[in-house]
Design a protein around this motif. Structure first.
Motif, mmCIF file in Angstrom:
data_model
loop_
_atom_site.group_PDB
_atom_site.id
_atom_site.type_symbol
_atom_site.label_atom_id
_atom_site.label_comp_id
_atom_site.label_asym_id
_atom_site.label_seq_id
_atom_site.Cartn_x
_atom_site.Cartn_y
_atom_site.Cartn_z
ATOM 1 N N UNK A 42 0.827 -1.189 0.000
ATOM 2 C CA UNK A 42 0.000 0.000 0.000
ATOM 3 C C UNK A 42 0.868 1.247 0.000
ATOM 4 N N UNK A 43 0.525 2.225 -0.830
ATOM 5 C CA UNK A 43 1.282 3.468 -0.914
ATOM 6 C C UNK A 43 0.531 4.596 -0.219
ATOM 7 N N UNK A 44 1.295 5.576 0.241
ATOM 8 C CA UNK A 44 0.725 6.769 0.846
ATOM 9 C C UNK A 44 0.959 7.937 -0.098
ATOM 10 N N UNK A 45 -0.131 8.594 -0.500
ATOM 11 C CA UNK A 45 -0.061 9.719 -1.420
ATOM 12 C C UNK A 45 -0.331 11.010 -0.657
ATOM 13 N N UNK A 46 0.558 11.986 -0.793
ATOM 14 C CA UNK A 46 0.362 13.295 -0.187
ATOM 15 C C UNK A 46 -0.114 14.248 -1.275
ATOM 16 N N UNK A 47 -1.341 14.710 -1.136
ATOM 17 C CA UNK A 47 -1.979 15.598 -2.111
ATOM 18 C C UNK A 47 -1.866 17.026 -1.587
ATOM 19 N N UNK A 48 -0.951 17.796 -2.160
ATOM 20 C CA UNK A 48 -0.622 19.135 -1.683
ATOM 21 C C UNK A 48 -1.361 20.161 -2.537
ATOM 22 N N UNK A 49 -2.324 20.844 -1.930
ATOM 23 C CA UNK A 49 -3.187 21.772 -2.656
ATOM 24 C C UNK A 49 -2.776 23.211 -2.354
ATOM 25 N N UNK A 50 -2.573 23.992 -3.427
ATOM 26 C CA UNK A 50 -2.085 25.364 -3.278
ATOM 27 C C UNK A 50 -2.901 26.288 -4.167
ATOM 28 N N UNK A 51 -3.987 26.795 -3.636
ATOM 29 C CA UNK A 51 -4.764 27.763 -4.399
ATOM 30 C C UNK A 51 -5.629 28.570 -3.434
ATOM 31 N N UNK A 52 -5.635 29.890 -3.608
ATOM 32 C CA UNK A 52 -6.351 30.777 -2.695
ATOM 33 C C UNK A 52 -7.824 30.958 -3.065
ATOM 34 N N UNK A 53 -8.252 30.386 -4.170
ATOM 35 C CA UNK A 53 -9.638 30.566 -4.599
ATOM 36 C C UNK A 53 -10.602 29.780 -3.715
ATOM 37 N N UNK A 54 -11.845 30.234 -3.688
ATOM 38 C CA UNK A 54 -12.873 29.565 -2.905
ATOM 39 C C UNK A 54 -13.176 28.186 -3.497
ATOM 40 N N UNK A 55 -13.755 27.329 -2.662
ATOM 41 C CA UNK A 55 -14.095 25.973 -3.088
ATOM 42 C C UNK A 55 -14.961 26.012 -4.352
ATOM 43 N N UNK A 56 -14.574 25.235 -5.340
ATOM 44 C CA UNK A 56 -15.334 25.141 -6.573
ATOM 45 C C UNK A 56 -14.930 26.133 -7.642
ATOM 46 N N UNK A 57 -14.030 27.073 -7.329
ATOM 47 C CA UNK A 57 -13.633 28.085 -8.297
ATOM 48 C C UNK A 57 -12.278 27.812 -8.938
ATOM 49 N N UNK A 58 -11.510 26.894 -8.395
ATOM 50 C CA UNK A 58 -10.153 26.670 -8.869
ATOM 51 C C UNK A 58 -10.112 25.768 -10.100
ATOM 52 N N UNK A 59 -9.550 26.284 -11.167
ATOM 53 C CA UNK A 59 -9.339 25.468 -12.367
ATOM 54 C C UNK A 59 -8.265 24.417 -12.098
ATOM 55 N N UNK A 60 -7.296 24.777 -11.265
ATOM 56 C CA UNK A 60 -6.233 23.834 -10.903
ATOM 57 C C UNK A 60 -6.820 22.610 -10.217
ATOM 58 N N UNK A 61 -7.678 22.851 -9.244
ATOM 59 C CA UNK A 61 -8.255 21.739 -8.485
ATOM 60 C C UNK A 61 -9.230 20.915 -9.324
ATOM 61 N N UNK A 62 -9.831 21.516 -10.311
ATOM 62 C CA UNK A 62 -10.694 20.737 -11.218
ATOM 63 C C UNK A 62 -9.881 19.626 -11.875
ATOM 64 N N UNK A 63 -8.667 19.950 -12.245
ATOM 65 C CA UNK A 63 -7.787 18.957 -12.871
ATOM 66 C C UNK A 63 -7.240 17.990 -11.829
ATOM 67 N N UNK A 64 -6.717 18.536 -10.734
ATOM 68 C CA UNK A 64 -6.052 17.681 -9.737
ATOM 69 C C UNK A 64 -7.048 16.775 -9.006
ATOM 70 N N UNK A 65 -8.251 17.289 -8.717
ATOM 71 C CA UNK A 65 -9.254 16.433 -8.063
ATOM 72 C C UNK A 65 -9.640 15.271 -8.972
ATOM 73 N N UNK A 66 -9.702 15.523 -10.272
ATOM 74 C CA UNK A 66 -9.992 14.450 -11.215
ATOM 75 C C UNK A 66 -8.883 13.411 -11.206
ATOM 76 N N UNK A 67 -7.637 13.892 -11.125
ATOM 77 C CA UNK A 67 -6.492 12.978 -11.015
ATOM 78 C C UNK A 67 -6.656 12.090 -9.786
ATOM 79 N N UNK A 68 -6.943 12.715 -8.653
ATOM 80 C CA UNK A 68 -7.058 11.967 -7.394
ATOM 81 C C UNK A 68 -8.216 10.973 -7.442
#
Length: 201
Positions: free
Chosen positions: A1-27
């Motif tokens: 079993x592996x441990x993944x550290x998901x490091x999120x860096x964006x000041x936008x409010x929840x649901x507004x980040x284009x970065x997280x749209x991509x990274x959440x899909x990855x996760x």
């Protein structure tokens, strides 16, 4: 079993980040493909990070020697070291990484924990680990001449390599602030790329 550290860096409010749209899909894809792995989410804006405290460097060195895993600064370095894989989600800001991500790097790049000095120079202690940097950029930083002044992904690749993490992949969504571009298509393409990489991460 592996441990993944998901490091999120964006000041936008929840649901507004284009970065997280991509990274959440990855996760989401990664979790579906690796149900036994542990994914630890670390939102740097919720982590209480500050700049390294002035006048406390000797205290930090002593805490490293004492292997104090509960130290308010060093706990981040130990958490980083304990992970097997890293997913970083960041926008490019002013050609570089957001300041809070740099502050985090200063917390985790610690001699004696994530790297060490030898007679032949510094050696990373995070060997046999892998990382993905998911980055969104308003302009086209993937080709000349602007590529040469991009210092966000380049910096992260170099500092991760310094700590021993050389299996490093970049997923970049470029040209997102160019009004003539189809931004939705660019984001959809980036999500598809992220899901593809997640299958073999």
């Amino acid at each position: 079993m592996s441990k993944v550290l998901y490091i999120k860096t964006n000041a936008k409010a929840e649901g507004e980040s284009r970065t997280f749209r991509i990274s959440d899909s990855f996760i989401e894809t990664y979790k579906a493909n690796n149900p036994g792995d542990e994914v630890v989410e670390l939102d740097l804006y919720d982590a209480g990070l500050q700049f390294l405290p002035k006048g406390k460097m000797m205290e930090l060195r002593q805490a490293v020697q004492n292997q104090d895993r509960n130290h308010p600064v060093l706990k981040f370095a130990y958490e980083f070291m304990d992970a097997d894989k890293y997913v970083v989600a960041e926008p490019i800001w002013n050609l570089g990484i957001p300041a809070i991500l740099k502050a985090y790097i200063d917390y985790v790049a610690v001699g004696g924990i994530t790297f060490t000095y030898t007679e032949k120079g510094p050696v990373g202690l995070c060997q046999n680990k892998k990382a993905v940097n998911i980055i969104t950029r308003g302009g086209d930083y993937s080709s000349a001449p602007v590529e040469s002044i991009e210092m966000a992904d380049k910096y992260l690749r170099n500092i991760f390599g310094f700590m021993g993490i050389t299996d490093y992949t970049t997923i970049a969504a470029d040209r997102l602030d160019i009004f003539t571009e189809d931004t939705e298509k660019l984001l959809t393409d980036a999500v598809g790329k992220a899901q593809e990489v997640a299958l073999t991460f």
